[in-house]
Design a protein around this motif. Structure first.
Motif, PDB file in Angstrom:
ATOM      1  N   GLY A  71       0.391   7.904  -3.311  1.00  0.00           N
ATOM      2  CA  GLY A  71       0.845   9.019  -4.133  1.00  0.00           C
ATOM      3  C   GLY A  71       1.870   9.895  -3.450  1.00  0.00           C
ATOM      4  O   GLY A  71       2.413  10.818  -4.082  1.00  0.00           O
ATOM      5  N   GLU A  72       2.086   9.659  -2.196  1.00  0.00           N
ATOM      6  CA  GLU A  72       3.030  10.506  -1.484  1.00  0.00           C
ATOM      7  C   GLU A  72       4.457  10.170  -1.911  1.00  0.00           C
ATOM      8  O   GLU A  72       4.817   9.002  -2.041  1.00  0.00           O
ATOM      9  N   PRO A  73       5.255  11.197  -2.156  1.00  0.00           N
ATOM     10  CA  PRO A  73       6.650  10.945  -2.570  1.00  0.00           C
ATOM     11  C   PRO A  73       7.461  10.417  -1.374  1.00  0.00           C
ATOM     12  O   PRO A  73       7.296  10.872  -0.248  1.00  0.00           O
ATOM     13  N   VAL A  74       8.304   9.431  -1.660  1.00  0.00           N
ATOM     14  CA  VAL A  74       9.190   8.866  -0.630  1.00  0.00           C
ATOM     15  C   VAL A  74      10.606   8.884  -1.164  1.00  0.00           C
ATOM     16  O   VAL A  74      10.842   8.829  -2.382  1.00  0.00           O
ATOM     17  N   GLY A  75      11.526   8.979  -0.243  1.00  0.00           N
ATOM     18  CA  GLY A  75      12.925   9.008  -0.627  1.00  0.00           C
ATOM     19  C   GLY A  75      13.448   7.627  -1.009  1.00  0.00           C
ATOM     20  O   GLY A  75      12.806   6.594  -0.791  1.00  0.00           O
ATOM     21  N   PRO A  76      14.653   7.607  -1.612  1.00  0.00           N
ATOM     22  CA  PRO A  76      15.218   6.316  -2.042  1.00  0.00           C
ATOM     23  C   PRO A  76      15.481   5.377  -0.852  1.00  0.00           C
ATOM     24  O   PRO A  76      15.323   4.159  -0.975  1.00  0.00           O
ATOM     25  N   ASP A  77      15.884   5.907   0.278  1.00  0.00           N
ATOM     26  CA  ASP A  77      16.114   5.052   1.441  1.00  0.00           C
ATOM     27  C   ASP A  77      14.829   4.403   1.906  1.00  0.00           C
ATOM     28  O   ASP A  77      14.793   3.213   2.270  1.00  0.00           O
ATOM     29  N   THR A  78      13.754   5.175   1.880  1.00  0.00           N
ATOM     30  CA  THR A  78      12.461   4.615   2.305  1.00  0.00           C
ATOM     31  C   THR A  78      11.992   3.545   1.326  1.00  0.00           C
ATOM     32  O   THR A  78      11.464   2.496   1.725  1.00  0.00           O
ATOM     33  N   ARG A  79      12.171   3.829   0.017  1.00  0.00           N
ATOM     34  CA  ARG A  79      11.763   2.813  -0.969  1.00  0.00           C
ATOM     35  C   ARG A  79      12.567   1.529  -0.780  1.00  0.00           C
ATOM     36  O   ARG A  79      12.030   0.431  -0.884  1.00  0.00           O
ATOM     37  N   HIS A  80      13.875   1.635  -0.520  1.00  0.00           N
ATOM     38  CA  HIS A  80      14.699   0.448  -0.303  1.00  0.00           C
ATOM     39  C   HIS A  80      14.258  -0.310   0.947  1.00  0.00           C
ATOM     40  O   HIS A  80      14.166  -1.563   0.944  1.00  0.00           O
ATOM     41  N   ALA A  81      13.949   0.462   2.028  1.00  0.00           N
ATOM     42  CA  ALA A  81      13.501  -0.188   3.259  1.00  0.00           C
ATOM     43  C   ALA A  81      12.182  -0.911   3.045  1.00  0.00           C
ATOM     44  O   ALA A  81      11.988  -2.054   3.513  1.00  0.00           O
ATOM     45  N   LEU A  82      11.274  -0.257   2.281  1.00  0.00           N
ATOM     46  CA  LEU A  82       9.983  -0.901   2.024  1.00  0.00           C
ATOM     47  C   LEU A  82      10.152  -2.174   1.173  1.00  0.00           C
ATOM     48  O   LEU A  82       9.479  -3.183   1.400  1.00  0.00           O
ATOM     49  N   SER A  83      11.060  -2.130   0.194  1.00  0.00           N
ATOM     50  CA  SER A  83      11.283  -3.320  -0.642  1.00  0.00           C
ATOM     51  C   SER A  83      11.882  -4.450   0.179  1.00  0.00           C
ATOM     52  O   SER A  83      11.547  -5.627  -0.012  1.00  0.00           O
ATOM     53  N   ARG A  84      12.775  -4.113   1.116  1.00  0.00           N
ATOM     54  CA  ARG A  84      13.346  -5.149   1.970  1.00  0.00           C
ATOM     55  C   ARG A  84      12.292  -5.722   2.910  1.00  0.00           C
ATOM     56  O   ARG A  84      12.261  -6.931   3.172  1.00  0.00           O
ATOM     57  N   ILE A  85      11.429  -4.832   3.436  1.00  0.00           N
ATOM     58  CA  ILE A  85      10.349  -5.327   4.296  1.00  0.00           C
ATOM     59  C   ILE A  85       9.458  -6.292   3.518  1.00  0.00           C
ATOM     60  O   ILE A  85       9.093  -7.379   3.996  1.00  0.00           O
ATOM     61  N   GLU A  86       9.131  -5.908   2.292  1.00  0.00           N
ATOM     62  CA  GLU A  86       8.265  -6.765   1.464  1.00  0.00           C
ATOM     63  C   GLU A  86       8.962  -8.090   1.131  1.00  0.00           C
ATOM     64  O   GLU A  86       8.358  -9.168   1.181  1.00  0.00           O
ATOM     65  N   SER A  87      10.275  -8.029   0.826  1.00  0.00           N
ATOM     66  CA  SER A  87      11.002  -9.240   0.475  1.00  0.00           C
ATOM     67  C   SER A  87      11.121 -10.180   1.664  1.00  0.00           C
ATOM     68  O   SER A  87      10.885 -11.397   1.551  1.00  0.00           O
ATOM     69  N   LEU A 120       0.828  -1.208   0.000  1.00  0.00           N
ATOM     70  CA  LEU A 120       0.000   0.000   0.000  1.00  0.00           C
ATOM     71  C   LEU A 120       0.866   1.262   0.000  1.00  0.00           C
ATOM     72  O   LEU A 120       0.543   2.254  -0.689  1.00  0.00           O
ATOM     73  N   THR A 121       1.961   1.211   0.702  1.00  0.00           N
ATOM     74  CA  THR A 121       2.863   2.373   0.727  1.00  0.00           C
ATOM     75  C   THR A 121       3.467   2.598  -0.654  1.00  0.00           C
ATOM     76  O   THR A 121       3.623   3.745  -1.106  1.00  0.00           O
ATOM     77  N   HIS A 122       3.799   1.502  -1.351  1.00  0.00           N
ATOM     78  CA  HIS A 122       4.341   1.629  -2.708  1.00  0.00           C
ATOM     79  C   HIS A 122       3.338   2.291  -3.650  1.00  0.00           C
ATOM     80  O   HIS A 122       3.696   3.068  -4.532  1.00  0.00           O
ATOM     81  N   ARG A 123       2.061   1.963  -3.432  1.00  0.00           N
ATOM     82  CA  ARG A 123       1.033   2.476  -4.348  1.00  0.00           C
ATOM     83  C   ARG A 123       0.560   3.890  -3.987  1.00  0.00           C
ATOM     84  O   ARG A 123      -0.173   4.507  -4.754  1.00  0.00           O
TER      85      ARG A 123
END
Length: 533
Positions: A299-315, A294-297
């Motif tokens: 519309g709020e902009p997120v920084g690259p560190d947050t995107r990496h953390a979210l991808s690791r959480i998902e993985s 849901l965070t990935h989808r």
């Protein structure tokens, strides 16, 4: 190498050997004693004959005529074959002047009589070897046999008298034959009686061995074990050595039974904990993955560190979800839940699993070898598909790109079921890992990273599912060839576990029909590997 003998055989042989030694000693002592006694009697008789033959002369006679002319040989009082010889004082060099031997003959009227026959030159030469010391000596007389010979002086010379030892030797020979026959019969009787006695004495030990054998045949390594086997009470009398062993064995079986019961109870608690924990973890893990997506989808902009953390959480949540699902599946299999079985063709499941594996591992070369006829099995299709997926994923994960992986399906000769082999030409499994390859959390390379996504439960699930279906799984590995073999019993085999079958929903074909052909979505994947029939 000599085959070891049983305890009963050793005891019987030892007893018979001891009796044989005792019998031999007794026979030897008896023979020696009788030999001494008979020869002592013969020597006494020989002395009596010599004294009578060379005794004092009658009044008015200078020399006893029966000594000088060997008349005593025909006068009786001594056995046939008695030898007499005269050595005169003036003969010189101890030469025998006259010599004779008594023998029986017949008169003209056919009546028996005793005559004195002259000794031959060989016989007199043998007699001349006898020492003239008055003691009995054993001499072998040519053509006459063994003799006891003694010398006795008389007025005018020395008289040699000899008695045959044939009768004594015959008596001793008869005694030896009797002793051998009696000893042989006694040993045979002792062997039969000893075998029966030892058999009866060892009967409690045989009953203990049967109890231990029944215990050894119980599946003590897994599951609930009720150890009711005990040594019979009649074999546990503490007053006897065998009874002490039986009582000790019963105590040991009691301790083992208690330990197995405690182990089973501990395993059940762990299994219940794993099942409950796995079931409870599914919901929060699903929530974590959902919020990450849901965070990935958003519309709020997120920084690259947050995107990496979210991808690791998902993985990591995905990997942990797979681990939880595997643990839950193993826990359900451990509880022995009935399978939802049906009869279906295993070949389409292999095609589907290999299609998925070729899509996940495009760098490998995938090959398929199917039989011409249907490979029918009876089982839970989703669980068997999980077996195939895990085996192919194992080959893909632990072999480098370019490895050839072949899936073969064969019907066992004689209708004994279906055999599936997953073969690869990779580097192989380390020998120290091979015996533990189907254990839970077993890793061929403990130092490998978690990037592969392996939980260490894939092959454990394979063994648990195959065992639940009454089948067997094995592995052979060498550098350049590793083969996992799964054998499933025939649909009508009594080895299959009792199962339940849920009816198919109304208006929908049975699942067996669905598995009869590969889904259309896999048709493109089938072209990426080689199929051979």
């Amino acid at each position: 190498m000599r085959k070891p003998r049983s305890l009963r055989t050793r005891l019987v042989v030892s007893s018979v050997a001891l009796i044989a030694v005792v019998a031999a000693v007794i026979s030897m002592v008896t023979t020696i004693a009788l030999h001494s006694y008979l020869f002592s009697q013969l020597d006494t008789q020989l002395s009596d004959v010599a004294r009578r033959a060379a005794g004092p002369a009658p009044p008015g006679v200078k020399n006893p005529p029966h000594a000088a002319d060997l008349r005593f040989l025909t006068m009786g009082g001594q056995p046939l074959g008695t030898i007499g010889a005269v050595i005169p004082d003036d003969g010189g060099d101890d030469d025998i002047q006259r010599g004779g031997i008594s023998a029986q003959s017949e008169t003209t009227a056919g009546e028996p009589r005793v005559d004195a026959r002259q000794l031959t030159r060989e016989q007199t030469d043998a007699l001349q070897q006898v020492s003239l010391d008055g003691s009995p000596h054993s001499v072998d007389i040519p053509h006459a046999g063994g003799y006891r010979v003694t010398s006795h002086p008389f007025d005018g010379g020395t008289l040699l008298v000899g008695l045959p030892t044939a009768q004594v030797e015959d008596t001793l020979s008869t005694l030896v034959v009797v002793e051998i026959c009696v000893s042989a019969a006694g040993l045979a009787a002792a062997g039969i009686a000893g075998a029966a006695s030892v058999r009866m004495a060892l009967r409690p030990l045989r009953r203990m061995a049967q109890t231990a054998k029944r215990v050894s045949q119980l599946p003590l390594h897994e599951g609930e074990v009720v150890l009711r086997e005990r040594v019979p009470e009649q074999d546990t009398d503490p007053r006897t050595e065998v009874g002490q062993v039986g009582a000790a064995l019963n105590r040991m079986l009691g301790h083992v039974g208690s330990a197995l019961a405690a182990r089973y109870e501990s395993e059940m608690r762990v299994r219940r904990f794993v099942a409950d924990a796995s079931h409870e973890l599914r919901t929060p893990l699903a929530s974590i993955r959902g919020y990450a997506e849901l965070t990935h989808r958003g519309g709020e902009p997120v920084g690259p560190d947050t995107r990496h953390a979210l991808s690791r959480i998902e993985s990591e949540s995905t990997r942990m979800t797979g681990l939880v699902e595997d643990l839950l599946l193993l826990a359900r299999l451990d509880t022995g839940r009935p399978l939802k079985t049906r009869t279906f063709d295993l070949s389409p499941l292999v095609v589907d699993a290999l299609s998925d594996a070729s899509a996940a591992g495009p760098g490998h070369h995938w090959r398929l070898d199917l039989p011409d006829e249907a490979a029918l099995v009876r089982g839970d299709a989703p669980q068997l598909q999980q077996v195939l997926v895990n085996l192919l994923a194992n080959a893909r994960t632990h072999t480098p790109e370019g490895t050839v992986v072949t899936a073969r399906v064969r019907r066992t000769a004689g209708g004994g079921g279906v055999t599936v082999r997953i073969e690869d030409d990779g580097p192989g499994i380390p020998p120290e890992t091979l015996p533990h390859i189907f254990e839970r959390f077993a890793r061929g390379d403990p130092s490998r990273s978690r990037a592969h996504g392996s939980t260490g439960l894939g092959l454990a699930i394979v063994r648990a599912v195959v065992t639940a279906h009454g089948g067997e799984v094995s592995v052979t590995s060498a550098p350049g060839r590793t083969v996992f073999t799964v054998h499933l019993p025939a649909p009508d085999s009594p080895a299959l576990p009792t199962s339940e079958q849920k009816p198919a929903p109304e208006g929908k074909a049975p699942a067996a029909d669905e598995a009869g052909a590969a889904p259309e979505g896999n048709s493109q994947a089938e072209h990426s590997f080689t199929t051979r029939r």
